[in-house]
Design a protein around this motif. Structure first.
Motif, PDB file in Angstrom:
ATOM      1  N   SER A  93       0.811  -1.220   0.000  1.00 40.16           N
ATOM      2  CA  SER A  93       0.000   0.000   0.000  1.00 40.16           C
ATOM      3  C   SER A  93       0.842   1.267   0.000  1.00 40.16           C
ATOM      4  N   ARG A  94       2.096   1.146  -0.420  1.00 42.56           N
ATOM      5  CA  ARG A  94       2.935   2.336  -0.418  1.00 42.56           C
ATOM      6  C   ARG A  94       2.451   3.390  -1.405  1.00 42.56           C
ATOM      7  N   ASN A  96      -0.398   4.683  -1.130  1.00 41.70           N
ATOM      8  CA  ASN A  96      -1.320   5.596  -0.464  1.00 41.70           C
ATOM      9  C   ASN A  96      -0.633   6.921  -0.192  1.00 41.70           C
ATOM     10  N   SER A  97      -1.400   7.946   0.122  1.00 33.63           N
ATOM     11  CA  SER A  97      -0.881   9.306   0.146  1.00 33.63           C
ATOM     12  C   SER A  97       0.270   9.497   1.114  1.00 33.63           C
ATOM     13  N   LEU A  98       0.111   9.052   2.362  1.00 37.78           N
ATOM     14  CA  LEU A  98       1.153   9.308   3.352  1.00 37.78           C
ATOM     15  C   LEU A  98       2.456   8.611   2.991  1.00 37.78           C
ATOM     16  N   GLN A  99       2.395   7.324   2.733  1.00 43.27           N
ATOM     17  CA  GLN A  99       3.627   6.597   2.435  1.00 43.27           C
ATOM     18  C   GLN A  99       4.229   7.001   1.100  1.00 43.27           C
ATOM     19  N   ALA A 100       3.385   7.262   0.104  1.00 40.07           N
ATOM     20  CA  ALA A 100       3.895   7.665  -1.203  1.00 40.07           C
ATOM     21  C   ALA A 100       4.601   9.014  -1.122  1.00 40.07           C
ATOM     22  N   ILE A 101       4.035   9.924  -0.347  1.00 43.79           N
ATOM     23  CA  ILE A 101       4.650  11.245  -0.189  1.00 43.79           C
ATOM     24  C   ILE A 101       5.917  11.151   0.651  1.00 43.79           C
ATOM     25  N   GLY A 213      -1.707  16.629   9.187  1.00 43.98           N
ATOM     26  CA  GLY A 213      -2.572  16.590   8.025  1.00 43.98           C
ATOM     27  C   GLY A 213      -3.159  17.951   7.729  1.00 43.98           C
ATOM     28  N   ALA A 253       2.803  18.650   1.963  1.00 46.21           N
ATOM     29  CA  ALA A 253       2.299  17.831   0.869  1.00 46.21           C
ATOM     30  C   ALA A 253       0.949  17.209   1.204  1.00 46.21           C
ATOM     31  N   LEU A 254       0.689  16.987   2.489  1.00 46.66           N
ATOM     32  CA  LEU A 254      -0.599  16.440   2.925  1.00 46.66           C
ATOM     33  C   LEU A 254      -1.680  17.501   3.046  1.00 46.66           C
ATOM     34  N   GLY A 255      -1.298  18.775   2.823  1.00 46.51           N
ATOM     35  CA  GLY A 255      -2.273  19.844   2.856  1.00 46.51           C
ATOM     36  C   GLY A 255      -2.208  20.744   4.071  1.00 46.51           C
TER      37      GLY A 255
END
Length: 258
Positions: A93-94, A96-101, A213, A253-255
């Motif tokens: 699940s890498r 997904n937003s958190l891990q990918a970023i 976040g 990056a998460l906003g």
């Protein structure tokens, strides 16, 4: 050896499986894992058998096999998936937003500090490691693996989660703890980061900062762990600034908007 765990499988099922190249026991084990994921934790054998359409002896053999493999644990006859399943799932699940970023920024952080970078999220009143990046360095720190969970009072990143998330600290029973723990939480809350020497293991220095976040809520902590003799003096100051910058970049990056 027969591929099927159960001896009560019908001949038709076995023949069909052989024709299609499928392994019935693997399919049944996947059904059991999926059922535990949807209905856990602490599911009794009878519920697993009924929910998957297996006989109780077959369900029991599958559960015991999964337990031996480290995928399932049992407590007083009830079954729960282990963190090993999460560790494998996190690798998948890498995207997904958190891990990918976080992943490329963690890679840069590990290289800049010559230390192992970690990413933690809160789960079940503990800090769960969901990613780790090692430096291209002859000495690496392996004291926490992906899927491992630490008490919130153990380690820089878990402690920071507890300091900045009073709900977690309260749920974990850290309210009214020892004088040293209370002081450490207060310092972490005031500084916004944590530096710990002899972190988890002697000779290891760890530094952690918070990831927020879009709603400014602390969703994770990122940190590094390295040899104390390497992260000393000016090197510690430089590493701390790198961790803080990395956490800020992930948060942005998460906003998160300061």
């Amino acid at each position: 050896m027969d591929d099927d765990i159960s001896s009560d499988d019908s001949g038709a099922d076995t023949a069909a499986a052989k024709r299609t190249g499928l392994v019935n026991s693997v399919l049944r084990a996947c059904d059991v894992v999926g059922f535990l994921a949807d209905h856990g934790p602490d599911v009794p054998l009878a519920q697993v058998a009924d929910g998957t359409g297996l006989t109780r002896p077959t369900a029991h053999r599958i559960l015991k096999t999964l337990e031996q493999a480290g995928w399932v644990r049992t407590t007083e006859g009830r079954y729960t998936l282990t963190m090993r399943v999460f560790a494998i799932g996190s690798l998948a699940s890498r995207g997904n937003s958190l891990q990918a970023i976080a992943r490329p920024l963690m890679t840069a952080l590990a290289a800049d500090t010559a230390s192992t970078a970690y990413l933690y999220i809160p789960l079940d009143n503990k800090a769960l490691c969901i990613d780790r990046v090692e430096p291209a360095h002859p000495v690496r720190v392996h004291h926490v693996n992906v899927g491992d969970s630490l008490d919130l009072s153990s380690g820089a990143a878990p402690l920071l989660l507890a300091a900045l998330r009073p709900d977690l600290a309260s749920a974990a029973g850290l309210d009214g703890g020892s004088r040293d723990l209370t002081a450490a939480l207060a310092a972490a809350r005031s500084n916004g980061y944590v530096v710990r020497h002899d972190d988890v293991y002697p000779g290891i220095t760890a530094i952690a900062a918070a990831v927020r976040g879009a709603d400014a809520h602390v969703v994770a902590t990122i940190g590094i762990a390295g040899l104390s003799e390497t992260l000393a003096g000016a090197a510690e100051d430089t590493a701390r600034e790198s961790v803080l910058r990395t956490a800020a970049s992930i948060s942005t990056a998460l906003g998160f908007n300061r």
